[in-house]
Design a protein around this motif. Structure first.
Motif, PDB file in Angstrom:
ATOM      1  N   SER A 139      30.165  23.399 -14.741  1.00  0.00           N
ATOM      2  CA  SER A 139      29.323  22.206 -14.734  1.00  0.00           C
ATOM      3  C   SER A 139      27.859  22.585 -14.588  1.00  0.00           C
ATOM      4  N   GLY A 140      27.004  21.851 -15.270  1.00  0.00           N
ATOM      5  CA  GLY A 140      25.564  21.984 -15.122  1.00  0.00           C
ATOM      6  C   GLY A 140      24.963  20.611 -14.886  1.00  0.00           C
ATOM      7  N   GLU A 141      24.035  20.490 -13.943  1.00  0.00           N
ATOM      8  CA  GLU A 141      23.491  19.184 -13.592  1.00  0.00           C
ATOM      9  C   GLU A 141      21.969  19.226 -13.490  1.00  0.00           C
ATOM     10  N   PHE A 142      21.330  18.223 -14.099  1.00  0.00           N
ATOM     11  CA  PHE A 142      19.888  18.018 -13.967  1.00  0.00           C
ATOM     12  C   PHE A 142      19.663  16.791 -13.100  1.00  0.00           C
ATOM     13  N   GLU A 143      18.697  16.880 -12.209  1.00  0.00           N
ATOM     14  CA  GLU A 143      18.399  15.782 -11.295  1.00  0.00           C
ATOM     15  C   GLU A 143      16.891  15.605 -11.184  1.00  0.00           C
ATOM     16  N   ALA A 144      16.435  14.369 -11.176  1.00  0.00           N
ATOM     17  CA  ALA A 144      15.006  14.075 -11.025  1.00  0.00           C
ATOM     18  C   ALA A 144      14.855  12.764 -10.260  1.00  0.00           C
ATOM     19  N   ARG A 184       0.840  -1.187   0.000  1.00  0.00           N
ATOM     20  CA  ARG A 184       0.000   0.000   0.000  1.00  0.00           C
ATOM     21  C   ARG A 184       0.875   1.238   0.000  1.00  0.00           C
ATOM     22  N   LEU A 185       0.584   2.162  -0.883  1.00  0.00           N
ATOM     23  CA  LEU A 185       1.354   3.394  -1.010  1.00  0.00           C
ATOM     24  C   LEU A 185       0.753   4.465  -0.123  1.00  0.00           C
ATOM     25  N   ASN A 186       1.566   4.964   0.844  1.00  0.00           N
ATOM     26  CA  ASN A 186       1.098   6.007   1.756  1.00  0.00           C
ATOM     27  C   ASN A 186       1.416   7.411   1.269  1.00  0.00           C
ATOM     28  N   GLU A 187       2.549   7.557   0.611  1.00  0.00           N
ATOM     29  CA  GLU A 187       2.954   8.878   0.154  1.00  0.00           C
ATOM     30  C   GLU A 187       3.895   8.738  -1.024  1.00  0.00           C
ATOM     31  N   PHE A 188       3.743   9.619  -2.000  1.00  0.00           N
ATOM     32  CA  PHE A 188       4.606   9.608  -3.185  1.00  0.00           C
ATOM     33  C   PHE A 188       4.849  11.049  -3.597  1.00  0.00           C
ATOM     34  N   ARG A 189       6.117  11.424  -3.726  1.00  0.00           N
ATOM     35  CA  ARG A 189       6.457  12.793  -4.060  1.00  0.00           C
ATOM     36  C   ARG A 189       7.516  12.822  -5.151  1.00  0.00           C
ATOM     37  N   LEU A 190       7.244  13.576  -6.213  1.00  0.00           N
ATOM     38  CA  LEU A 190       8.210  13.766  -7.296  1.00  0.00           C
ATOM     39  C   LEU A 190       9.051  15.002  -7.029  1.00  0.00           C
ATOM     40  N   ARG A 191      10.281  14.989  -7.516  1.00  0.00           N
ATOM     41  CA  ARG A 191      11.146  16.157  -7.356  1.00  0.00           C
ATOM     42  C   ARG A 191      12.104  16.243  -8.544  1.00  0.00           C
ATOM     43  N   SER A 192      12.545  17.455  -8.835  1.00  0.00           N
ATOM     44  CA  SER A 192      13.537  17.678  -9.884  1.00  0.00           C
ATOM     45  C   SER A 192      14.272  18.968  -9.581  1.00  0.00           C
ATOM     46  N   ALA A 193      15.447  19.109 -10.133  1.00  0.00           N
ATOM     47  CA  ALA A 193      16.250  20.307  -9.881  1.00  0.00           C
ATOM     48  C   ALA A 193      17.297  20.449 -10.965  1.00  0.00           C
ATOM     49  N   TYR A 194      17.736  21.699 -11.136  1.00  0.00           N
ATOM     50  CA  TYR A 194      18.853  21.962 -12.050  1.00  0.00           C
ATOM     51  C   TYR A 194      19.779  22.957 -11.361  1.00  0.00           C
ATOM     52  N   GLY A 195      21.070  22.727 -11.481  1.00  0.00           N
ATOM     53  CA  GLY A 195      22.032  23.628 -10.869  1.00  0.00           C
ATOM     54  C   GLY A 195      23.287  23.737 -11.711  1.00  0.00           C
ATOM     55  N   ALA A 196      24.019  24.801 -11.496  1.00  0.00           N
ATOM     56  CA  ALA A 196      25.272  25.025 -12.213  1.00  0.00           C
ATOM     57  C   ALA A 196      26.326  25.488 -11.219  1.00  0.00           C
ATOM     58  N   SER A 197      27.553  25.115 -11.492  1.00  0.00           N
ATOM     59  CA  SER A 197      28.654  25.491 -10.598  1.00  0.00           C
ATOM     60  C   SER A 197      29.933  25.596 -11.398  1.00  0.00           C
ATOM     61  N   GLY A 198      30.965  26.104 -10.762  1.00  0.00           N
ATOM     62  CA  GLY A 198      32.258  26.236 -11.421  1.00  0.00           C
ATOM     63  C   GLY A 198      33.386  25.862 -10.487  1.00  0.00           C
ATOM     64  N   VAL A 199      34.521  25.519 -11.055  1.00  0.00           N
ATOM     65  CA  VAL A 199      35.722  25.185 -10.287  1.00  0.00           C
ATOM     66  C   VAL A 199      36.858  26.056 -10.805  1.00  0.00           C
ATOM     67  N   GLN A 200      37.432  26.857  -9.927  1.00  0.00           N
ATOM     68  CA  GLN A 200      38.561  27.694 -10.310  1.00  0.00           C
ATOM     69  C   GLN A 200      39.854  26.886 -10.298  1.00  0.00           C
ATOM     70  N   PRO A 201      40.750  27.103 -11.249  1.00  0.00           N
ATOM     71  CA  PRO A 201      42.083  26.467 -11.161  1.00  0.00           C
ATOM     72  C   PRO A 201      42.845  27.036  -9.967  1.00  0.00           C
TER      73      PRO A 201
END
Length: 375
Positions: free
Chosen positions: A64-69, A1-18
């Protein structure tokens, strides 16, 4: 029996300095004794400059850019919880140490460059289950796992303006379309032609071309944790098992031993397998020498941890004026299951994911006993 179900997604970007000084050319200041004349045994100390690193004034930040779901779910009266995540990250202008020619005269043999793009994608899952929950006995389980695939999309361009298909010439290289630091070796075939149980150099054929043989970083990781509550939850026993797989390990220790003929089963043990004999011969006695025979599957399961916690009687806590006390026992690295033929797939163990396996110990088995006092 399923009590709770939640979808999520996100996108983010970051950088790395030498690094702050990565773009600078650096020098050392040695002092050399220069003779006064040819054949002279005396001279004067003369200071000079010696190139240490060439630097790269054109360095840029790595981006870098990342998509997550994914989703989070609770089932069976919240007795089972399942979390699932998919991610896809692309890195541009990746900071990579590119090898340079020894003729540069610099002591540093590589230069940091922005070379191409890399993609990392994968899956992560976590499952918690309360399998049994009674007054005298409880049983819970946690399973988590991940699968990561990294792929080099491009490696920039060379001095002629053409795309670099590969960077590096050693056993580990970066090549477009393949994982980072992939293993490349000259493979070989062998056969006991005269059926005498021994492999000789003429029975080993080495391929002169290098072939990609697999990644050096685990693609699949996971763990299983089992917990038991006993005697009306007075005793808690927990065990954890780790898994890593989908990668190769170079057994540098055995390769060195056989190349130096020091305790090498393939060369000194009359009962050595044909596989071990062929590996030793290919590394030492064929016209084209290769240590491909010491590259092995690194997959393993390890009994990582066992622990038990038992509350101490209240009278014991009172002796030290504590509100409560408990006794904890722990043990780590108890056993390993693997097809790896070296000493241990986690030799030269560190916090990273790769090992070089050269004359260094695996994680040690150890035991702890601790008294916990709560005031």
């Amino acid at each position: 029996r399923l009590n709770e179900f939640r979808l999520r997604s996100a996108y983010g970007a970051s950088g790395v300095q030498p690094g702050a000084t990565a773009s600078f050319a650096t020098y050392g200041a040695p002092t050399v004794n220069i003779p006064a004349a040819v054949g002279s045994t005396s001279g004067s100390d003369t200071p000079g400059l010696l190139a240490a690193a060439l630097g790269n004034p054109n360095l840029k930040p790595e981006r870098s850019g990342e998509f997550e779901a994914g989703f989070e779910s609770h089932m069976f009266g919240n007795r089972a919880n399942l979390d699932f995540t998919y991610y896809n990250r692309t890195t541009h202008d990746a900071l990579i140490n590119a090898a340079i020619a020894p003729s540069s005269t610099a002591s540093a043999t590589s230069v940091l460059m922005n070379l191409g793009s890399i993609r990392n994608s994968g899956l992560e899952a976590l499952l918690n289950m309360q399998l049994v929950q009674r007054d005298n006995f409880g049983w819970d389980m946690t399973i988590n796992g991940s699968r990561n695939v990294n792929k080099i999309l491009s490696l920039g361009k060379n001095a002629a303006g053409k795309p670099n298909p590969t960077i590096g010439t050693g056993a580990q290289r970066d090549s477009v379309g393949l994982p980072i630091n992939g293993f490349f070796y000259q493979t070989y075939t062998y056969a006991d032609l005269n059926k005498d149980g021994y492999i000789t150099p003429n029975e080993v054929t080495v391929n002169p071309k290098f072939s990609y043989l697999g990644p050096s970083i685990p693609a699949t990781t996971g763990s299983v944790t089992l917990g038991f509550d006993l005697f009306k939850k007075k005793l808690r026993v927990q065990g954890m098992f780790d898994y890593k797989g989908g990668y190769k390990i170079y057994d540098g220790g055995r390769a060195f031993q056989c190349q130096q003929n020091v305790a090498c089963p393939g060369r000194s043990d009359p009962n050595a397998s044909l596989e071990d004999q062929a590996a030793a011969i290919a590394a030492t006695s064929t016209p084209i020498k290769t240590t491909y025979g010491y590259l092995q599957d690194g997959a393993f399961w390890r009994f990582r941890e066992l622990s038990a916690t038992l509350p101490a009687p209240h009278t014991v806590a009172k002796l030290v004026r504590a509100q409560s006390a408990s006794l904890s026992f722990g043990a780590r690295n108890l056993h390993v299951w693997t097809k790896f033929r070296g000493t241990d797939p986690e030799e030269n163990y560190g916090t990273g994911d790769t090992q070089s396996l050269f004359a260094s110990p695996a994680p040690r088995t150890y035991f702890t006993l601790r008294l916990n006092l709560h005031y």
